[in-house]
Design an enzyme around this catalytic site. Structure first.
Site, PDB file in Angstrom:
ATOM      1  N   ASN A  40     -23.001  -6.655  -9.191  1.00 21.32           N
ATOM      2  CA  ASN A  40     -23.407  -5.955 -10.410  1.00 21.32           C
ATOM      3  C   ASN A  40     -23.546  -6.986 -11.540  1.00 21.32           C
ATOM      4  OD1 ASN A  40     -22.347  -3.732 -12.900  1.00 21.32           O
ATOM      5  ND2 ASN A  40     -24.159  -3.457 -11.696  1.00 21.32           N
ATOM      6  N   LEU A  41     -24.375  -7.958 -11.255  1.00 26.04           N
ATOM      7  CA  LEU A  41     -24.435  -9.152 -12.104  1.00 26.04           C
ATOM      8  C   LEU A  41     -25.054  -8.862 -13.478  1.00 26.04           C
ATOM      9  CD1 LEU A  41     -25.570 -11.715  -9.390  1.00 26.04           C
ATOM     10  CD2 LEU A  41     -23.247 -11.015 -10.014  1.00 26.04           C
ATOM     11  N   HIS A  42     -24.501  -9.526 -14.470  1.00 27.75           N
ATOM     12  CA  HIS A  42     -25.031  -9.437 -15.822  1.00 27.75           C
ATOM     13  C   HIS A  42     -25.164 -10.868 -16.367  1.00 27.75           C
ATOM     14  CE1 HIS A  42     -20.889 -10.183 -16.928  1.00 27.75           C
ATOM     15  NE2 HIS A  42     -20.503  -9.074 -16.314  1.00 27.75           N
ATOM     16  N   GLY A  44     -23.397 -12.650 -18.158  1.00 28.62           N
ATOM     17  CA  GLY A  44     -22.188 -13.486 -18.046  1.00 28.62           C
ATOM     18  C   GLY A  44     -22.132 -14.194 -16.697  1.00 28.62           C
ATOM     19  N   HIS A  45     -22.402 -13.444 -15.620  1.00 25.32           N
ATOM     20  CA  HIS A  45     -22.413 -14.074 -14.295  1.00 25.32           C
ATOM     21  C   HIS A  45     -23.500 -15.158 -14.224  1.00 25.32           C
ATOM     22  CE1 HIS A  45     -20.833  -9.939 -13.144  1.00 25.32           C
ATOM     23  NE2 HIS A  45     -19.917 -10.728 -12.626  1.00 25.32           N
ATOM     24  N   ASP A 160     -11.867 -13.314 -18.169  1.00 29.94           N
ATOM     25  CA  ASP A 160     -10.686 -13.024 -17.342  1.00 29.94           C
ATOM     26  C   ASP A 160      -9.754 -14.233 -17.437  1.00 29.94           C
ATOM     27  OD1 ASP A 160     -11.549 -10.442 -15.995  1.00 29.94           O
ATOM     28  OD2 ASP A 160     -13.247 -11.736 -15.596  1.00 29.94           O
TER      29      ASP A 160
HETATM   30  O1  PAF Z   1     -13.724 -11.892 -11.438  1.00 29.14           O
HETATM   31  C1  PAF Z   1     -14.135 -11.371 -10.385  1.00 29.14           C
HETATM   32  O2  PAF Z   1     -15.287 -10.908 -10.294  1.00 29.14           O
HETATM   33  C2  PAF Z   1     -13.208 -11.289  -9.205  1.00 29.14           C
HETATM   34  O3  PAF Z   1     -11.895 -11.064  -9.596  1.00 29.14           O
HETATM   35  C3  PAF Z   1     -13.313 -12.502  -8.266  1.00 29.14           C
HETATM   36  C4  PAF Z   1     -12.898 -13.783  -8.964  1.00 29.14           C
HETATM   37  C5  PAF Z   1     -14.743 -12.654  -7.770  1.00 29.14           C
HETATM   38  C6  PAF Z   1     -12.405 -12.314  -7.061  1.00 29.14           C
HETATM   39  O4  PAF Z   1     -12.739 -11.163  -6.340  1.00 29.14           O
END
Ligand code: PAF
Length: 290
Positions: A40-42, A44-45, A160
């Site tokens: 579910n990329l946005h 930020g990814h 995170d």
């Molecule tokens: O931040 C996330 O999307 C998840 O916690 C990760 C680091 C991919 C681990 O499942």
């Protein structure tokens, strides 16, 4: 004419195929970056993918909604899965390989039977206190992904922040040969940190959500003005509640290790989590008092 070609994105599910491809790149002397995600990329990814491209010749992204990091009452089933859109975005951003393992591939002895990685202390506070077992699930899957991909560098979002520190610690403690890079949080125009879980917000909740970052900034201002830590935290929690969010925690910690901050600490991070409708939002802000 401008080159609008989209690079082909290889997608593999099997470990053998992942390892074959990575081995070929390594044989050619190429550096590899890895971006673990749950899809579910946005934007930020995608900033993590770009940061990977800047540091390596090849970028491997993984998409795996890791059941081990969700408690029974959490949103594992509802977690958004948007593989086609994710593939298109990754291809357009220059990711070379997408690894999409199944649950059986990563946990061949079942989730309960799998070896676990636990980072004590750091995993137990803040989000770890509200989500028991969460960081064991994160540490276990990240350790496994790093061992499977064997990248030179791996990139994680600073949104995170506690997760980032847990990962740094596991890499250090287990002597994994990878450099961990934290990438600054990508925000919407109104300051809300981008997150897949923002999609759970109704329009009315979405209008309230920027309060989280606003309150972090107000708390930072209070600290810079010399406010006592406990009072700044208390005021921050009240401000979240007044803005219509249900605070889980708002805490000022040492940025280095997330230990509770004392009056002499200068490099701080304010971390907060709050519930809003179906979503649990988290965010953080670094504050240097020097
Ligand atoms: O931040 C996330 O999307 C998840 O916690 C990760 C680091 C991919 C681990 O499942």
């Amino acid at each position: 004419m401008a080159d609008t070609t989209i690079a082909p994105l290889l997608q593999v599910e099997r470990v053998a195929d992942l390892r074959d491809q990575v081995r070929r790149w390594r044989a050619a002397g190429e550096r590899i970056a890895c971006v673990p995600t749950m899809g579910n990329l946005h934007a930020g990814h995608l900033s993590l993918v770009r940061a990977g491209r800047a540091r390596a010749d090849r970028v491997v992204t993984s998409i795996f909604v890791n059941p081990l990091q969700f408690a029974a009452n959490e949103d594992l089933d509802a977690y958004p899965r948007t593989l086609d859109a994710d593939c298109a975005q990754l291809a357009a951003t220059g990711c070379d390989l997408l690894f999409t393992p199944t649950v059986d591939t990563l946990y061949p002895h079942g989730q309960d039977g799998h070896t676990r990685v636990e980072v004590p202390g750091l995993s137990d506070w803040l989000c770890g206190a509200s989500r028991p077992g969460h960081f064991v699930g994160v540490a276990t899957v990240v350790c496994k992904l790093l061992n499977l991909i064997q990248p030179d560098v791996a990139l994680f979002g600073e949104k995170d922040f506690q997760q980032l520190l847990v990962i740094r610690r596991l890499v250090e403690d287990l002597a994994l040969p990878v450099e961990i890079i934290g990438v600054p949080t990508t925000r919407e125009a109104d300051g809300l940190a981008m997150s897949s879980r923002n999609g759970y917000l109704t329009p009315a909740e979405r209008a309230l959500a920027p309060a989280l970052y606003r309150v972090l900034n107000q708390t930072a201002e209070a600290l810079r003005a010399g406010e006592v830590l406990a009072q700044a935290e208390h005021a921050g929690r009240n401000a979240l509640a007044a803005a219509g969010l249900r605070p889980d925690y708002l805490s000022v910690r040492r940025a280095e290790d997330l230990a509770p901050a004392g009056a002499a600490d200068r490099a701080l991070v304010i971390l907060a989590a709050a519930y809003l409708g179906r979503a649990r939002l988290i965010d953080n802000l670094r504050v240097n008092l020097d």
